[in-house]
Design a protein around this motif. Structure first.
Motif, short mmCIF file in Angstrom:
data_model
loop_
_atom_site.label_atom_id
_atom_site.label_comp_id
_atom_site.label_asym_id
_atom_site.label_seq_id
_atom_site.Cartn_x
_atom_site.Cartn_y
_atom_site.Cartn_z
N GLY A 126 0.79 -1.22 0.00
CA GLY A 126 0.00 0.00 0.00
C GLY A 126 0.82 1.27 0.00
O GLY A 126 1.94 1.32 -0.51
N TRP A 174 -2.21 -4.91 0.71
CA TRP A 174 -2.75 -4.14 1.82
C TRP A 174 -3.11 -2.72 1.40
O TRP A 174 -2.52 -2.14 0.49
CB TRP A 174 -1.73 -4.03 2.96
N ASN A 175 -4.09 -2.15 2.08
CA ASN A 175 -4.37 -0.72 2.05
C ASN A 175 -4.48 -0.19 0.62
O ASN A 175 -5.37 -0.61 -0.11
CB ASN A 175 -3.33 0.02 2.90
N GLN A 234 -6.75 -4.05 5.12
CA GLN A 234 -7.17 -2.65 5.06
C GLN A 234 -7.06 -2.16 6.50
O GLN A 234 -8.05 -1.93 7.19
CB GLN A 234 -8.60 -2.55 4.52
N ASN A 235 -5.80 -2.02 6.96
CA ASN A 235 -5.55 -1.88 8.40
C ASN A 235 -5.24 -0.46 8.85
O ASN A 235 -4.66 -0.26 9.92
CB ASN A 235 -4.42 -2.83 8.82
N GLU A 236 -5.61 0.55 8.06
CA GLU A 236 -5.29 1.93 8.43
C GLU A 236 -5.81 2.32 9.80
O GLU A 236 -5.13 3.02 10.56
CB GLU A 236 -5.84 2.91 7.38
N PRO A 260 -8.67 4.67 5.52
CA PRO A 260 -8.43 4.21 4.16
C PRO A 260 -8.70 5.30 3.13
O PRO A 260 -9.50 6.21 3.36
CB PRO A 260 -9.43 3.05 4.01
#
Length: 289
Positions: free
Chosen positions: A92, A137-138, A160-162, A169
């Motif tokens: 990401g 990711w992301n 999607q770990n923001e 995100p």
């Protein structure tokens, strides 16, 4: 990230359009953050920052935006395949690189000869197939969501770990929710948990799962060639009407609000704490400010 189009003097990352309207090959090398390979009527676009887990820095982001524009305006090409070199598709956003750009005061605007790779503004008029593997990711997952058809290697680990790091995100709160359903998307965005290829297939955000990286790329190329064999005018019309059918115009307000939140969180104490905790390999302690 600001995605308004600006045809005035060039800003950071802005390039003039490819006047030849003919994409040229860019072979893999240590200096090439993106590769291009024409194969008949399709083009392969590769993210090439494997030592950085294929994180997207500003140069890569703007280069990819130019590649999308050049593909869309090359009359000899009918489909594109996006993939990642190395062990991962992309982890990401390169947060440090974009933070440096934000602190510099330079504009994030896309310019002439670029199409937003996350599909918030102008959409591609020709099909994009993405093939992912490893960590996706992301922004990597959001690049995946912006594609028309998606193929995954069985080893893929989506994320999607923001929110787990004090951020928000970039496009997933709009597109992930629409495609996977409210609870499916919230299950992962609100926890920062990862999910696998079979889960992605179950919730409908990937259309095919392959047993290994080579098989995944072959499947994506097969699909791209089958698309390229269809009538190009009908393909363009199908995409144009389908975008209207899912009411892309209603996304504009949501993306504008998300943009404001994204920029605001970049200046927050929680984001600084999230980055510090990540570097120190410890759980973050957020205070909501």
């Amino acid at each position: 990230m600001e995605i308004q189009r600006d045809a005035s003097a060039p800003e950071v990352g802005v390039t003039k359009p490819n006047d030849s309207r003919h994409m040229v090959d860019i072979p893999r090398s240590p200096d090439a953050k993106l590769t291009m390979e024409r194969r008949g009527q399709i083009v392969l676009i590769g993210i090439n920052r494997p030592k950085m887990f294929n994180r997207i820095d500003p140069e890569t982001f703007y280069g990819l935006a130019k590649a999308y524009y050049d593909f869309d305006n090359d009359s000899t090409l009918r489909a594109a395949v996006l993939f990642g070199h190395g062990d991962n598709f992309s982890r990401g956003n390169d947060v440090e690189a974009f933070s440096a750009l934000a602190k510099s005061g330079k504009s994030f605007k896309l310019g002439e000869g670029q199409i937003d790779t996350l599909g918030r503004a102008q959409k591609l008029s020709k099909p994009l197939i993405v093939v992912v593997h490893g960590d996706t990711w992301n922004m990597g997952h959001e690049l995946h969501l912006a594609a028309d058809i998606r193929v995954a290697n069985a080893d893929v680990r989506y994320g999607q770990n923001e929110n787990a790091h004090g951020r928000v995100p970039g496009t997933a709160p709009v597109r992930f929710v629409r495609e996977a359903g409210w609870a499916n998307a919230m299950r992962y965005m609100l926890t920062g948990d990862y999910w696998d290829a079979q889960t992605a297939y179950r919730i409908g955000i990937v259309q095919q799962v392959a047993p290994n990286k080579d098989a995944a790329l072959k499947s994506a190329l097969d699909i791209a060639n089958r698309v390229a064999a269809c009538g190009p005018l009908g393909i363009k019309a199908t995409l144009k009407v389908a975008h209207l059918g899912i009411n892309d115009s209603a996304d504009t307000a949501a993306f504008a609000e998300l943009e404001a939140e994204y920029v605001s969180l970049f200046r927050s104490e929680d984001l600084i704490e999230g980055r510090r905790a990540e570097a120190e390999n410890r759980p973050p302690i957020f205070h909501g400010r």
